[in-house]
Design a protein around this motif. Structure first.
Motif, mmCIF file in Angstrom:
data_model
loop_
_atom_site.group_PDB
_atom_site.id
_atom_site.type_symbol
_atom_site.label_atom_id
_atom_site.label_comp_id
_atom_site.label_asym_id
_atom_site.label_seq_id
_atom_site.Cartn_x
_atom_site.Cartn_y
_atom_site.Cartn_z
ATOM 1 N N ALA A 68 0.893 -1.336 0.030
ATOM 2 C CA ALA A 68 -0.111 0.147 0.000
ATOM 3 C C ALA A 68 1.037 1.147 -0.085
ATOM 4 C CB ALA A 68 -0.832 -0.134 1.202
ATOM 5 N N ASN A 69 0.317 2.298 -0.819
ATOM 6 C CA ASN A 69 1.132 3.517 -0.842
ATOM 7 C C ASN A 69 2.314 3.811 -1.570
ATOM 8 O OD1 ASN A 69 0.700 6.426 -0.195
ATOM 9 N ND2 ASN A 69 2.098 6.316 1.163
ATOM 10 N N LEU A 70 2.716 2.369 -2.232
ATOM 11 C CA LEU A 70 4.021 2.338 -3.025
ATOM 12 C C LEU A 70 4.073 3.529 -4.216
ATOM 13 C CD1 LEU A 70 5.329 -1.252 -3.268
ATOM 14 C CD2 LEU A 70 6.500 0.562 -2.006
ATOM 15 N N SER A 71 5.017 4.140 -4.476
ATOM 16 C CA SER A 71 4.817 5.112 -5.526
ATOM 17 C C SER A 71 5.656 4.642 -7.028
ATOM 18 C CB SER A 71 5.600 6.413 -5.179
ATOM 19 O OG SER A 71 6.928 6.467 -4.910
ATOM 20 N N ILE A 72 5.522 5.367 -7.805
ATOM 21 C CA ILE A 72 6.224 4.930 -9.150
ATOM 22 C C ILE A 72 7.869 5.275 -8.878
ATOM 23 C CG2 ILE A 72 6.951 5.902 -11.500
ATOM 24 C CD1 ILE A 72 4.117 6.445 -11.737
ATOM 25 N N GLU A 73 8.174 5.985 -8.006
ATOM 26 C CA GLU A 73 9.530 6.182 -7.662
ATOM 27 C C GLU A 73 9.887 5.011 -6.744
ATOM 28 O OE1 GLU A 73 13.313 7.445 -7.330
ATOM 29 O OE2 GLU A 73 11.860 8.005 -8.934
ATOM 30 N N ASP A 74 9.185 4.611 -5.667
ATOM 31 C CA ASP A 74 9.660 3.583 -4.835
ATOM 32 C C ASP A 74 9.777 2.327 -5.607
ATOM 33 O OD1 ASP A 74 9.165 5.235 -2.628
ATOM 34 O OD2 ASP A 74 6.989 4.664 -2.452
ATOM 35 N N ALA A 75 8.908 2.034 -6.393
ATOM 36 C CA ALA A 75 9.182 0.835 -7.419
ATOM 37 C C ALA A 75 10.276 1.126 -8.603
ATOM 38 C CB ALA A 75 7.908 0.794 -8.235
ATOM 39 N N THR A 76 10.523 2.299 -8.689
ATOM 40 C CA THR A 76 11.828 2.373 -9.539
ATOM 41 C C THR A 76 12.956 2.441 -9.000
ATOM 42 O OG1 THR A 76 10.524 3.981 -11.022
ATOM 43 C CG2 THR A 76 12.773 3.707 -11.451
#
Length: 266
Positions: A58-66
């Motif tokens: 929950a709440n993961l962002s595009i930048e977190d994943a990248t």
């Protein structure tokens, strides 16, 4: 001494588990590559565990994943080919634009900043997340019916339902909100360095019947690369939806990717 095998990093998108890349991993290994398919940060190792603990992503962002995939690539013995589907395609584009990887393949990629078309089908596919503003910080699950519209619309209902049961997991809604607002946010995390002419070659793949990432969106994505002299190509698959990387026709797409990589000398 045997020649080192080229690493390949597979990046999945929302609502599918990393293990959905299994058939691709086997094929690419047989073709002489060294494939890995890491999950997004905090993603459990199995579909069952991911369904039981949606709060982990929950709440993961595009930048977190990248950033999670940057760290994976930094730990590899050689620069990899990066292959992503859906939001994994967007992440692939971001990484390649930053100089990561020797080549990238973005399959039905999510909308990057600068892409303007917003077909009704795409909006409807995103409604399970966007329909409730409170979902921004939540992980959202699709129903079998929603999965069929967003992924399996070009498949028999039975096959769509089978794929749903096998691979569908809860996913963070935040990346969808970020992509939807990208053209109104100066420093959007959906921004890609499309002008980079020193990056590796990029292949964009679209399914002509895709609801989640419609072909017109991928065509517009290609136009965003007009200021780059690096190789950027588009391959369209007629009659295919967003499930084209995991359904009964996955091998046709995978073989096309292998052929393209061979053309690039990779």
């Amino acid at each position: 001494m045997s020649e080192a095998r080229r690493p390949v990093v597979f990046v999945h998108g929302l609502w599918l588990h990393a293990t959905s890349w299994g058939p691709w991993m086997e094929l690419f290994s047989e073709a002489g590559y060294d494939p890995v398919a890491p999950g997004w940060p905090n993603e459990p190792a199995t579909v069952a565990e991911a369904r039981q603990s949606p709060e982990l992503v929950a709440n993961l962002s595009i930048e977190d994943a990248t950033d999670g995939f940057r760290k994976v690539i930094d730990g590899l013995p050689a620069s990899p080919v990066i292959i992503g589907h859906s939001f994994g395609g967007l992440i692939t584009e971001k990484l390649l634009g930053e100089g990561y990887g020797v080549a990238g393949v973005a399959i039905d990629p999510a909308q990057i900043k600068g892409v303007l078309p917003l077909p009704f089908a795409q909006l409807r596919s995103a409604l399970p997340a966007l329909g409730n503003p409170a979902n921004l910080h939540r992980a959202v699950s699709l129903t079998a019916k929603e999965f069929r519209y967003g992924f399996g619309n070009a498949l028999p209902e039975a096959e769509s339902d089978e794929l749903y049961e096998k691979w569908a997991i809860p996913s963070p809604a935040r990346p969808i909100f970020q992509a939807a607002a990208a053209n109104f946010v100066m420093h959007s995390q959906a921004k890609v360095n499309t002008a980079n002419s020193t990056r590796g070659p990029l292949l964009l793949i679209s399914g002509a019947e895709d609801h989640t990432a419609p072909a017109v969106v991928t065509q517009s994505t290609l136009k965003q690369y007009r200021d780059s002299t690096a190789v950027t190509e588009l391959r369209a698959f007629e009659g295919r939806g967003h499930s084209l990387a995991i359904d009964h026709g996955w091998r046709e797409v995978a073989d096309a990717v292998l052929g393209w990589l061979k053309e690039q000398g990779l």
